[in-house]
Design a protein around this motif. Structure first.
Motif, PDB file in Angstrom:
ATOM      1  N   ALA A 113      37.744  43.440  27.959  1.00 33.05           N
ATOM      2  CA  ALA A 113      37.425  42.257  28.754  1.00 33.05           C
ATOM      3  C   ALA A 113      38.635  41.335  28.877  1.00 33.05           C
ATOM      4  O   ALA A 113      38.902  40.790  29.956  1.00 33.05           O
ATOM      5  N   VAL A 114      39.374  41.156  27.787  1.00 31.49           N
ATOM      6  CA  VAL A 114      40.567  40.304  27.833  1.00 31.49           C
ATOM      7  C   VAL A 114      41.608  40.894  28.771  1.00 31.49           C
ATOM      8  O   VAL A 114      42.220  40.183  29.584  1.00 31.49           O
ATOM      9  N   VAL A 115      41.793  42.200  28.705  1.00 33.14           N
ATOM     10  CA  VAL A 115      42.801  42.845  29.552  1.00 33.14           C
ATOM     11  C   VAL A 115      42.414  42.741  31.028  1.00 33.14           C
ATOM     12  O   VAL A 115      43.210  42.303  31.866  1.00 33.14           O
ATOM     13  N   ILE A 116      41.176  43.136  31.357  1.00 34.23           N
ATOM     14  CA  ILE A 116      40.791  43.117  32.775  1.00 34.23           C
ATOM     15  C   ILE A 116      40.729  41.688  33.291  1.00 34.23           C
ATOM     16  O   ILE A 116      41.095  41.407  34.440  1.00 34.23           O
ATOM     17  N   GLY A 117      40.287  40.751  32.445  1.00 34.19           N
ATOM     18  CA  GLY A 117      40.238  39.362  32.864  1.00 34.19           C
ATOM     19  C   GLY A 117      41.619  38.793  33.110  1.00 34.19           C
ATOM     20  O   GLY A 117      41.852  38.087  34.097  1.00 34.19           O
ATOM     21  N   THR A 118      42.557  39.090  32.226  1.00 33.66           N
ATOM     22  CA  THR A 118      43.917  38.569  32.366  1.00 33.66           C
ATOM     23  C   THR A 118      44.626  39.159  33.578  1.00 33.66           C
ATOM     24  O   THR A 118      45.261  38.439  34.364  1.00 33.66           O
ATOM     25  N   VAL A 119      44.517  40.476  33.739  1.00 32.92           N
ATOM     26  CA  VAL A 119      45.167  41.134  34.877  1.00 32.92           C
ATOM     27  C   VAL A 119      44.599  40.593  36.193  1.00 32.92           C
ATOM     28  O   VAL A 119      45.348  40.293  37.141  1.00 32.92           O
ATOM     29  N   THR A 120      43.284  40.443  36.237  1.00 34.14           N
ATOM     30  CA  THR A 120      42.657  39.933  37.454  1.00 34.14           C
ATOM     31  C   THR A 120      43.066  38.497  37.733  1.00 34.14           C
ATOM     32  O   THR A 120      43.317  38.121  38.881  1.00 34.14           O
ATOM     33  N   PHE A 121      43.121  37.685  36.677  1.00 31.55           N
ATOM     34  CA  PHE A 121      43.529  36.287  36.858  1.00 31.55           C
ATOM     35  C   PHE A 121      44.933  36.199  37.436  1.00 31.55           C
ATOM     36  O   PHE A 121      45.196  35.418  38.354  1.00 31.55           O
ATOM     37  N   VAL A 122      45.850  37.005  36.910  1.00 33.82           N
ATOM     38  CA  VAL A 122      47.229  36.994  37.409  1.00 33.82           C
ATOM     39  C   VAL A 122      47.279  37.432  38.869  1.00 33.82           C
ATOM     40  O   VAL A 122      47.958  36.816  39.707  1.00 33.82           O
ATOM     41  N   ALA A 123      46.545  38.496  39.203  1.00 33.23           N
ATOM     42  CA  ALA A 123      46.529  38.974  40.593  1.00 33.23           C
ATOM     43  C   ALA A 123      45.914  37.920  41.511  1.00 33.23           C
ATOM     44  O   ALA A 123      46.424  37.652  42.609  1.00 33.23           O
ATOM     45  N   GLY A 124      44.817  37.312  41.067  1.00 27.39           N
ATOM     46  CA  GLY A 124      44.175  36.280  41.877  1.00 27.39           C
ATOM     47  C   GLY A 124      45.038  35.053  42.041  1.00 27.39           C
ATOM     48  O   GLY A 124      45.066  34.431  43.108  1.00 27.39           O
ATOM     49  N   LEU A 125      45.748  34.682  40.975  1.00 24.59           N
ATOM     50  CA  LEU A 125      46.632  33.522  41.042  1.00 24.59           C
ATOM     51  C   LEU A 125      47.761  33.767  42.045  1.00 24.59           C
ATOM     52  O   LEU A 125      48.122  32.877  42.825  1.00 24.59           O
TER      53      LEU A 125
END
Length: 522
Positions: free
Chosen positions: A359-371
């Motif tokens: 969850a931390v990995v997918i959340g972080t990667v997604t946040f960076v892509a979304g940002l």
């Protein structure tokens, strides 16, 4: 799709203590070595940017007249777009002082139906305003404070467009007049009201930092358009704005302070309703006779919502979100499909930590892509809209940053929610469908106006789609006429509260997935 190499976890006793960082490294390694997952995140970001730019490139707002370029929106002291249109009788006020008046009448007319407005009836709309004002000149958007009687909201004190303080309820008539007083002491302006001109009640205080020594003080009247909303036959809504006008009668006018004697200046600030409709009714303006002032005007003194918001640039978020959901689900279901999940779980003494690491990995990667996506499309798209002559409602830097970071957080929370559903269902199609039904479908139903307004608002309160509230950049003002519906970009929850609802669903789903994981794979 290439699965890459699974990094084994150490199963010695030390792995249970302080081994979460190792789990994170292993899950990140698995994510980045599967080419399809990385490509999916890049595609999600590109979809958001490209669809957003495609939308703004095709946007063009017609403002009427010969020019294709819309006039610049007046901007208030706090940076928001404003409507600053009213009839104004005024004098200069140098230094401290004030004004006291009695209002003996507030009447008006409403014209309908559009487009000809050829039927006129007597009436005053709820936010028709008549009162006294101290303003930094007659420039539209300049700082001010005002005390007023309204059509249906009693006495109010308003300042700098967005601030509104309620006084006593009730209307005004010759038999029941209302006295108003507004005083200035430096940068502080204080409003009062009275029923008899002897006993005064304080309504409110405004501090207008930087107010110049000489300002304008006087009487004003304005009346916003009357909005009616009808449900269309095939969904959606039809909005009609009817022209209105208000007339107020003032007497017992008393000025205090270093105000020179002489004639009152008269201005229709912002046009004050000077249109072709004046063929049918009283012209806007001021008539003075024996110390009695009859002031007629239309328009409003309030924040403006007439223009495009920065959310126009985010039309690709829904499509990008669907891509994110698919990637997040496959991040867990691919391991079930290939039997790799058992290797992962057996290598860790605390299996809930494995899912938490994912969850931390997918959340972080997604946040960076979304940002990266939102941080590109919002400023670039806004510049394109303005360059094409579209009126874009200005927002503060903090609001723009909140929208950009909020979109990234929305995508990240949705990714964690989808990952948890993947762990619960263990089948990609079922998990992807469930995530789309929970997040995407309610948003589409609510914003497409296929549902009654109340139902649409409850959908955006109770479902994970509440998270979309984070993108709302223009707040809903109680004293501004408007159809505040999800279709118009207005959400029933505050931005961070809506995001918290989505985050709560993600945490709940992740907790259920951990519980089920421990039972199934014990």
């Amino acid at each position: 799709m290439t699965t890459g190499t699974v990094t084994p976890y150490r199963s010695d006793p030390q792995a249970g203590r302080g081994g979460f960082a190792q789990l994170l490294r292993a899950e990140w390694t698995k994510f980045r070595t599967v080419r399809g997952q990385l490509i999916g995140m890049v595609v999600a970001a590109l979809v958001i940017v490209l669809l957003g730019l495609l939308t703004v490139t095709g946007s063009h707002t017609s403002c009427g007249g010969a020019s294709d370029v819309c006039p610049a929106l007046p901007v208030g002291p706090d940076g928001e777009a404003v409507d600053d249109t009213f009839s104004f009788a005024h004098r200069p006020l140098s230094g401290d002082g004030g004004i006291t008046v009695r209002v003996t009448s507030l009447s008006g007319i409403i014209t309908y139906p559009p487009p000809d407005h050829d039927k006129i009836v007597s009436g005053v709309v709820p936010w028709a305003k008549a009162g006294i004002i101290i303003k930094d000149g007659i420039r539209r958007g300049s700082a001010y404070a005002a005390v007023m009687v309204t059509g249906s909201h009693g006495v109010r004190m308003q300042h700098n467009f967005a601030r509104d303080t309620a006084g006593r309820p009730g209307g005004v008539s010759a038999a029941s007049p209302r006295w108003l007083r507004l005083t200035r002491s430096g940068d502080t302006l204080t409003g009062y009201e009275s029923a008899d001109g002897r006993q005064w009640t304080k309504v409110g205080t405004a501090r207008l930092t930087g107010l110049p020594a000489t300002v304008r003080v006087g009487l004003f009247v304005t009346s916003p358009g009357d909005l009616t909303v009808k449900q269309a036959d095939l969904g959606g809504s039809i909005q009609q704005v009817r022209f209105t006008q208000a007339t107020a009668v003032f007497d017992q006018v008393s000025l205090e302070g270093a105000t020179p004697r002489g004639e009152w200046s008269r201005d229709n600030v912002g046009g004050a309703g000077k249109t072709d409709w004046e063929r049918y009714h009283r012209p806007s303006g001021v008539v003075e006779s024996g110390g009695t002032f009859t002031v007629t005007g239309s328009g409003d003194i309030a924040p403006s919502t007439e223009g495009l918001s920065i959310e126009t640039t985010l039309s690709g978020v829904l499509a990008g979100l669907i891509v994110v959901i698919v990637v997040a689900v496959l991040f867990i279901t691919a391991e079930y499909r290939r039997g790799l999940i058992h290797t992962t779980l057996l290598a860790s003494p605390r299996r809930g930590r494995v899912l938490a690491a994912k969850a931390v990995v997918i959340g972080t990667v997604t946040f960076v892509a979304g940002l990266a996506a939102a941080g590109t499309v919002v400023p670039v798209g806004t510049r394109i809209l303005r360059a094409d002559g579209n009126p874009v409602l200005p927002v503060s830097t903090l609001t723009e940053l909140r929208v950009v970071a909020g979109i990234a957080a929305l995508l990240a929370a949705a990714a964690v929610f989808a990952l948890a559903l993947g762990a619960l269902f263990r089948h990609s199609a079922a998990a992807v469908t469930a995530a789309i039904v929970a997040i995407v479908v309610p948003h589409i139903l609510a914003t497409a106006s296929v549902l009654p307004l109340g139902v649409a608002q409850w959908l955006l309160r109770l479902t994970p789609a509440a998270g979309f509230a984070i993108q709302q950049s223009i707040p809903e003002y109680a004293h501004v006429l408007g159809h505040h519906s999800p279709q118009g970009g207005y959400y029933p929850l505050e931005p961070w509260a809506g995001l918290a609802v989505l985050g709560g669903y993600a945490v709940l789903a992740l907790g259920l997935a951990v519980f089920q994981l421990r039972r199934r794979d014990a």
